[in-house]
Design an enzyme around this catalytic site. Structure first.
Site, PDB file in Angstrom:
ATOM      1  N   ASP A 275      -8.778  -8.765   3.788  1.00  0.00           N
ATOM      2  CA  ASP A 275      -8.500  -7.947   3.883  1.00  0.00           C
ATOM      3  C   ASP A 275      -9.967  -7.630   5.582  1.00  0.00           C
ATOM      4  O   ASP A 275      -9.987  -7.109   4.965  1.00  0.00           O
ATOM      5  CB  ASP A 275      -8.431  -7.142   3.634  1.00  0.00           C
ATOM      6  CG  ASP A 275      -7.277  -5.915   4.624  1.00  0.00           C
ATOM      7  OD1 ASP A 275      -7.421  -5.517   5.256  1.00  0.00           O
ATOM      8  OD2 ASP A 275      -7.792  -4.486   3.973  1.00  0.00           O
TER       9      ASP A 275
ATOM     10  N   GLU B 139       0.470  -0.972   0.141  1.00  0.00           N
ATOM     11  CA  GLU B 139      -0.927   0.299   0.262  1.00  0.00           C
ATOM     12  C   GLU B 139       0.875   1.072   0.471  1.00  0.00           C
ATOM     13  O   GLU B 139       0.703   2.275   0.956  1.00  0.00           O
ATOM     14  CB  GLU B 139      -0.908   0.089   1.139  1.00  0.00           C
ATOM     15  CG  GLU B 139      -1.877  -1.395   0.819  1.00  0.00           C
ATOM     16  CD  GLU B 139      -2.786  -1.003   2.235  1.00  0.00           C
ATOM     17  OE1 GLU B 139      -2.968  -0.613   3.092  1.00  0.00           O
ATOM     18  OE2 GLU B 139      -3.652  -1.509   2.382  1.00  0.00           O
TER      19      GLU B 139
ATOM     20  N   GLU C 183     -12.865  -2.140  11.403  1.00  0.00           N
ATOM     21  CA  GLU C 183     -13.014  -1.791  10.019  1.00  0.00           C
ATOM     22  C   GLU C 183     -14.294  -1.996   9.002  1.00  0.00           C
ATOM     23  O   GLU C 183     -14.696  -1.216   8.396  1.00  0.00           O
ATOM     24  CB  GLU C 183     -11.564  -2.095   9.973  1.00  0.00           C
ATOM     25  CG  GLU C 183     -11.472  -1.054   8.031  1.00  0.00           C
ATOM     26  CD  GLU C 183     -10.027  -1.543   7.385  1.00  0.00           C
ATOM     27  OE1 GLU C 183      -9.227  -1.794   8.345  1.00  0.00           O
ATOM     28  OE2 GLU C 183      -9.708  -0.513   6.086  1.00  0.00           O
TER      29      GLU C 183
HETATM   30  O1  GCW Z   1      -7.634  -3.154   5.655  1.00  0.00           O
HETATM   31  C1  GCW Z   1      -6.424  -2.171   6.175  1.00  0.00           C
HETATM   32  C2  GCW Z   1      -6.650  -0.899   6.244  1.00  0.00           C
HETATM   33  C3  GCW Z   1      -5.636  -0.087   6.668  1.00  0.00           C
HETATM   34  C4  GCW Z   1      -4.762  -0.486   7.079  1.00  0.00           C
HETATM   35  C5  GCW Z   1      -3.893  -1.734   5.877  1.00  0.00           C
HETATM   36  C6  GCW Z   1      -2.937  -2.516   6.960  1.00  0.00           C
HETATM   37  C7  GCW Z   1      -2.653   0.127   8.475  1.00  0.00           C
HETATM   38  O2  GCW Z   1      -7.771  -0.162   4.914  1.00  0.00           O
HETATM   39  O3  GCW Z   1      -5.777   0.828   6.926  1.00  0.00           O
HETATM   40  O4  GCW Z   1      -3.065   0.635   6.765  1.00  0.00           O
HETATM   41  O5  GCW Z   1      -4.414  -2.493   5.744  1.00  0.00           O
HETATM   42  O6  GCW Z   1      -3.209  -3.560   7.709  1.00  0.00           O
HETATM   43  O7  GCW Z   1      -1.624  -2.447   6.812  1.00  0.00           O
END
Ligand code: GCW
Length: 855
Positions: A405, A326, A433
């Site tokens: 995720d 990311e 989340e």
């Molecule tokens: O789930 C995603 C989230 C990000 C997060 C990333 C991760 C901290 O949307 O906000 O970043 O995973 O776990 O690195």
């Protein structure tokens, strides 16, 4: 009225005595307190460590608990164990329990490490040894009289034993016959925090950071101490303080003394501090022109920084690293492997016994969505499995529980079974989340257990995920659990009182993944509220049904949560998953839905599992149905085992989910007289909001799938009594299209764009009677809008929309409902909805729904 504080909730409830049935219960509860009932004012701050006084009638049961305590040995952790025991017992038993230096023949509670206790007590009942962090609670006879022993393998074990004893008594379980030996499943039981140094929290839903503000560690660390107490009580032994999207400043000399202050507060609770680091730190804070892990200058940089951290925090747990993910920089910048990256830091940590947690969450977020062979689910395994055996002994690969995720339903990551020669931990997300962000109740323990119990069949059957993360299967010492906690400054830590069951449950599962969900929910309920049968029945019932319910009204059959994945991950946003590189594709089109991940025709992801599991998942017929769309693309007409088609299942489950959420409200209402009014009202307000948002979800998902599939709901369900804003007589409102279209009823809303007062009129043509009027509207976060409902000249309700749903537009995040109950209507009555707003808040309004009043 959405982000209401509990005080406001109570005030509002008191001010509107006739408006809602909930209020009647609330008043009853208040009366119960005034009348000397059991309820007492509560804020949620103490979580499950309330040590509520035991009713006199029950106290006899604890007559045999000694009122004197002797601590053998001395250390900060042992003193915590002693002080907590004194505090807890004194509060619960209603009489002083005192600590004394030595014994004088009377019965005592004896606290100490096993070896020390054995030196003064010779009783065959006592175990001769315990595994790391384990404890034994028992009753023994000694020459100086009887003793209730709390013996730990280590100081920390003593503290865990003390908490276990207190928990037992708080649950009113018999303490007369004690012989409890407990040892944790794994050595690593950590929480991570995604807190930024400016005080914000990435994916935090309960206020700002308790650790940081304005680029510094906060001055007053009381909240940190009280949080550490909660964590320690469920066996958590490590805490990573900052976001994995790490600010490199955190390990500079200027910052380290601040970290040391936090470590000092955590230490007496047996919790070691750790930090997230930025892989490009050698260039950002080290003055180097490279962060190549194989460059000796980079190795020297890491050694220098690690030594500096240990000078400030001698008992540091280690570091956490998110690299090549990311947008975070990583070893790929130099063509190096994740093992190269992990090992350069591991070698700096090794002499001190520190660990590096290297996150397995590595994937390409710019993947070509047009290529049907591309698959984000493959990424963790593809990136790591070939590196097995190349990581140093103090590297731990931190693997998210599922391959995507934290979606509402995912299979376990196949990587757990693919790294026999590597230390591993499972990363679970406590912060919700993708699960309603602590505005919706969603007890995640059953979901975690589903993953932990999934048999990966790596060495034949009997190799569930939990056997890998306990480290036993491959004989690894450094294994365990990491939970992304993200508590905040809200007084009750997670925003929703019921969400604390997830923090509690995470700790309990990390300690013992075999504990049943129901047992965890029951323990938590008894400790957090009380053990009255109705309180336990209702609360545990809601908790256990909450995840299946959330799944029913969000993403079905493993398709993903169906939320807006490029926005705040909260409300519905079905198409946001498609036609972009993020790889959360569900591939719903005109004829079918699901990702084909088979080896034969799909992405081949199934082949990452053991042959037995892969064979099961390769075929639609043997894939567990709740994961069907994760592994297969099927036509909407595909028949499930029940005989229902997939499309009909989507319709039915969404209606069922919304109905369940509505029933949570009614069920919770029954608890009014039996728990404190503050938490009763606060949870009730959240459940009412959730019931409304579940309808938003239901309507969005069912409309979208009706549109995309062209197949109607076979039950012919309608939305009775719904009147679209756009079909009402509008005064100063303008009609606009909403994006995404499915998040507004009829795809449009009335917006009061110019500000001031806007009014919508509707003439009621139904039969005379008592009705509930629900108003569907959008609570944008760019200001306050005041909404009101009148019938003729009668003002029947008004409220303020000032919620913070992460969006300033009408959409699935901001869509919500407010219901005015028990309104008398007769044919010809004029119903008016008015909005008073100041731009930019558009005061958007979607519909009214007039249905016969519920009793
Ligand atoms: O789930 C995603 C989230 C990000 C997060 C990333 C991760 C901290 O949307 O906000 O970043 O995973 O776990 O690195």
């Amino acid at each position: 009225m959405t982000h209401m504080s509990r005080i406001e909730a109570v005030k509002t409830a008191r001010l509107r005595p006739l408006r809602s049935a909930a209020v009647c219960w609330c008043l009853q509860a208040i009366l119960a307190v005034l009348g000397g009932g059991q309820a007492r004012a509560e804020t949620g701050y103490d979580g499950w460590l309330r040590y509520a006084p035991i009713e006199p009638a029950l106290r006899d049961r604890f007559a045999s608990v000694p009122r004197r305590l002797v601590l053998l040995g001395d250390s900060p952790v042992l003193r915590t164990a002693r002080d907590e025991t004194v505090r807890g017992l004194t509060s619960m038993l209603g009489e002083p329990v005192v600590s004394q230096a030595s014994r004088g023949g009377e019965a005592v509670i004896l606290l100490g490490v096993l070896d020390r206790v054995r030196a003064s007590v010779d009783d065959p009942a006592m175990p001769s040894q315990l595994r790391a962090d384990g404890f034994w609670l028992g009753r023994v006879a000694t020459r100086q009289g009887p003793a209730l022993v709390v013996a730990g393998q280590s100081d920390r074990g003593v503290l865990y034993g003390a908490f276990a004893l207190l928990r037992r008594i708080a649950m009113h379980a018999d303490a007369g016959q004690l012989d409890d030996r407990e040892e944790p499943s794994a050595s690593i039981r950590w929480v991570n925090h995604w807190d930024n140094l400016d005080g914000t929290i990435e994916r935090g839903y309960a206020g700002r950071s308790i650790f940081f503000d304005n680029g510094r560690v906060v001055q007053d660390l009381t909240r940190v101490r009280d949080y550490a107490r909660l964590l320690s009580s469920v066996g958590i032994n490590g805490l990573t303080i900052n976001n994995v999207n790490a600010n490199p400043q955190v390990i500079t000399d200027a910052f380290l003394p601040q970290l040391a202050r936090v470590a000092d507060v955590l230490r007496p609770w047996g919790i070691s501090l750790s930090v997230s680091i930025d892989f490009s730190s050698p260039t950002k804070i080290g003055g180097l022109d490279t962060f190549d892990p194989l460059d000796p200058r980079v190795a020297a940089f890491w050694k220098d920084r690690v030594d500096a951290i240990y000078r400030a925090v001698p008992d540091l747990g280690g570091v956490v690293l998110k690299a090549d993910s990311e947008g975070r920089l990583g070893p790929s910048a130099y063509g190096r492997t994740h093992a190269d990256a992990a090992n350069v830091i591991a070698r700096a940590l090794a002499p001190r016994g520190g660990l590096i947690f290297y996150r397995g969450f590595v994937y390409d977020h710019l993947m070509d969505w047009r290529n049907p062979k591309n698959d984000r689910a493959r990424a963790a395994y593809d990136n790591f499995h070939a590196l097995d055996g190349q990581f140093d002994a103090n590297v731990v690969v931190q693997i998210k529980h599922g391959p995507i995720d934290f979606q509402v339903r995912e299979p376990p990551s196949p990587l757990f079974g693919a790294l026999p020669n590597t230390n591993k931990v499972i990363e679970l997300q406590i912060t919700q989340e993708y699960l309603g962000q602590q505005r919706h109740v969603c007890f995640i323990v059953p979901m975690w257990k589903r993953v932990l119990d999934f048999d990966l069949q790596v060495k034949g059957t009997g190799t569930p995920v939990k056997s890998f993360v306990s480290g036993r299967l491959f004989g690894r010492r450094d294994a365990g659990f990491v939970g992304v906690s993200n508590i905040g400054r809200d007084v009750n830590w997670l925003g929703h009182d019921l969400a604390m069951a997830n923090l509690y449950g995470f700790g309990r599962l990390a300690w013992n993944p075999d504990l049943p969900s129901r047992e965890i929910a029951e323990e938590w309920t008894k400790l957090t509220f009380n053990d009255k049968p109705l309180v336990v029945e209702v609360t545990v019932g809601i908790l256990l049904e909450s995840w299946p319910t959330y799944e029913q009204y969000t993403g079905p059959l493993g398709a993903g949560t169906l939320t807006d994945i490029i926005g705040v991950h909260y409300g519905p946003g079905i198409e946001s998953s498609e036609r972009n590189g993020w790889g959360q594709w569900h591939r719903a089109n005109g004829t079918g839905i699901g990702m084909d991940r088979t080896a034969a025709t799909g992405t081949g992801f199934v082949s990452q599992y053991s042959p037995a599991v892969a064979a099961m998942l390769e075929s639609r017929a043997s894939t567990p149905e709740e994961l069907l769309l994760f592994f297969h693309h099927v036509p909407y007409t595909y028949k499930l085992r029940s005989g229902e088609t997939v499309i009909q299942y989507i319709y039915n489950s969404h209606y069922q989910g919304a109905m369940n959420a509505a029933a949570f409200v009614e069920r919770w209402r029954r608890l009014g007289p039996f728990i404190d009014p503050e938490r009763f009202a606060s949870v009730l307000a959240k459940l009412e909001y959730q019931a409304g948002h579940a309808i938003v979800w239901r309507d969005a998902v069912t409309s979208w799938f009706r549109w995309v599939s062209g197949i109607p709901d076979a039950t012919g369900r309608r939305l009775p009594g719904r009147v679209e804003a756009e079909s009402m007589t509008l005064d100063r409102f303008a009609v606009t299209a909403v994006t995404p279209w499915e998040t507004a009823s009829g795809a449009q809303a009335a917006v009061c764009a110019a500000g001031g007062l806007c009014v919508a009129h509707h003439r009621f043509q139904g039969t005379a009677g008592l009705y509930d009027i629900a108003v569907g509207y959008f609570d944008e976060n760019d200001g306050e809008a005041r909404y009101g409902v009148s019938v003729g000249a009668r003002r029947i309700d008004s409220w303020v929309a000032d919620g913070q749903f992460g969006s300033a537009s009408p959409n699935g995040h901001t869509a919500t409902r407010h219901t005015v109950r028990r309104v008398t209507l007769k044919p010809g009555d004029e119903i008016m909805v008015d909005v008073n707003t100041t731009p930019p808040d558009g005061g958007a309004f979607d519909y009214i729904e007039i249905v016969p009043a519920r009793d």
